[in-house]
Scaffold this active site. Sequence first.
Site, PDB file in Angstrom:
ATOM      1  N   ARG A  20       0.829  -1.209   0.000  1.00 24.37           N
ATOM      2  CA  ARG A  20       0.000   0.000   0.000  1.00 24.37           C
ATOM      3  C   ARG A  20       0.869   1.266   0.000  1.00 24.37           C
ATOM      4  O   ARG A  20       1.049   1.906  -1.042  1.00 24.37           O
ATOM      5  CB  ARG A  20      -0.974  -0.046   1.196  1.00 24.37           C
ATOM      6  N   ASP A  21       1.458   1.589   1.137  1.00 21.81           N
ATOM      7  CA  ASP A  21       2.275   2.805   1.214  1.00 21.81           C
ATOM      8  C   ASP A  21       3.433   2.707   0.214  1.00 21.81           C
ATOM      9  O   ASP A  21       3.833   3.697  -0.411  1.00 21.81           O
ATOM     10  CB  ASP A  21       2.822   2.964   2.637  1.00 21.81           C
TER      11      ASP A  21
ATOM     12  N   HIS B 230       5.178   4.638  12.694  1.00 23.67           N
ATOM     13  CA  HIS B 230       5.145   4.577  11.220  1.00 23.67           C
ATOM     14  C   HIS B 230       6.074   5.675  10.716  1.00 23.67           C
ATOM     15  O   HIS B 230       5.670   6.814  10.504  1.00 23.67           O
ATOM     16  CB  HIS B 230       3.695   4.807  10.762  1.00 23.67           C
TER      17      HIS B 230
ATOM     18  N   HIS C 111       8.828   7.322   8.135  1.00 23.78           N
ATOM     19  CA  HIS C 111       9.475   7.384   6.818  1.00 23.78           C
ATOM     20  C   HIS C 111      10.931   7.812   7.039  1.00 23.78           C
ATOM     21  O   HIS C 111      11.277   8.375   8.075  1.00 23.78           O
ATOM     22  CB  HIS C 111       8.702   8.340   5.899  1.00 23.78           C
TER      23      HIS C 111
ATOM     24  N   CYS D 240       4.047   9.269   0.361  1.00 18.84           N
ATOM     25  CA  CYS D 240       2.663   9.701   0.179  1.00 18.84           C
ATOM     26  C   CYS D 240       2.597  10.692  -0.968  1.00 18.84           C
ATOM     27  O   CYS D 240       3.336  11.677  -0.985  1.00 18.84           O
ATOM     28  CB  CYS D 240       2.153  10.348   1.465  1.00 18.84           C
TER      29      CYS D 240
ATOM     30  N   ASN E 130       9.022   4.373   3.400  1.00 17.10           N
ATOM     31  CA  ASN E 130       8.979   3.941   4.796  1.00 17.10           C
ATOM     32  C   ASN E 130      10.355   3.386   5.151  1.00 17.10           C
ATOM     33  O   ASN E 130      11.101   2.949   4.277  1.00 17.10           O
ATOM     34  CB  ASN E 130       7.988   2.781   4.974  1.00 17.10           C
TER      35      ASN E 130
END
Length: 302
Positions: free
Chosen positions: A15-16, A208, A210, A241, A250
């Site tokens: 996803r990310d 979470h 990055h 994002c 990430n």
Amino acid sequence: MAFPKQVRLVEMSPRDGLQNEPGAVIATAIKTGLIDRLADCGLSHIEAASFVSPKWVPQMGDAAEVMAGINRRPGVRYSALTPNLKGLEGAIAARADEVAVFGAASESFTKKNINCTIAESLERFAPVVEQARSHGIPVRGYVSTVMGCPYEGDIAPGQVATVARALYDMGCHEISLGDTIGVGTPLKAKRMLEAVAAHVPMEKLAAHFHDTYGQALANLYAVLEEGVAVIDSSVAGLGGCPYAKGASGNVATEDVLYLLEGLGIRTGVDLHRLVATGNWICQQLNRHNGSKVGQALVGNCD
Ligand code: HMG
Ligand code: MG
């Protein structure tokens, strides 16, 4: 505070990791191949898809096909992002095991990312959380820009705590704290966490981070010391994002796993398989491997 004995890794790469890949839309078969390989590595929680507007994030436009195409491994939780009720409908139809709403501590980022104010986002999330839970689906809540915003700069820890608490009180079972643009440093991470943990129990929090400024591992070490035991990461350091200019990937799952193994912390994830998976997805995408450990062990893990 002692380090946790065990950490749950929440894998973000499908996803990310993929939502921000430039160029052509990635084939569904590559996405499902990645997810199945990640499950084979021993990852128990994989964010597999995102039921957002395909006009906003074209790379996630095949969320339903991805969820239908994976080989579900017992014991693995396949989750999906759901910004609103329409997204939730899609995720329920696709049999997501968990869904996630995503807000932010910054007004400007919330506007750019989901086109509403923070207050409106919370109003929008409330029925999503309620309906998901009525279907027996647990809901994760994200707070973005916890250590800085691409539009507003510094973010006060109290602002992060307010949004985190609102999501927790709404019924989110876990709150993931996103350093969306990777600008945090360890002391800042500790102060932010301290502010949030005064309102949400530590065992309900996830990190979470990055890695834009190369601080993510140091920041993770800092929050592990405070008792955080859930870490979001992405194989090969994929990610970013689309509505946070300059956000890089990430923190790489391989690098986090290497750190955790060095600290004697269990995860249930196989490092060699993970490195092979990171190299595989980089070959598929014709992309540089953002994991230092992946680069160091290349050739040893095929
Ligand atoms: P909007 O334009 O305000 O929404 O977008 P709308 O309700 O006016 O709908 C506009 C159109 O989108 C309509 O279609 C809807 O049907 C459609 P049209 O009539 O124009 O053909 N639509 C949808 N389609 C599919 N699925 C849906 C959906 N909802 C509406 N769920 C919206 C509001 C929230 C939808 C939009 O802003 C959006 O999709 N944003 C997503 C942005 C995003 O995915 N960002 C990346 C994820 S967040 C992140 O990466 C951060 C994180 O990793 C943590 C961190 O690092 O900090 C989690
Ligand atoms: Mg993110």
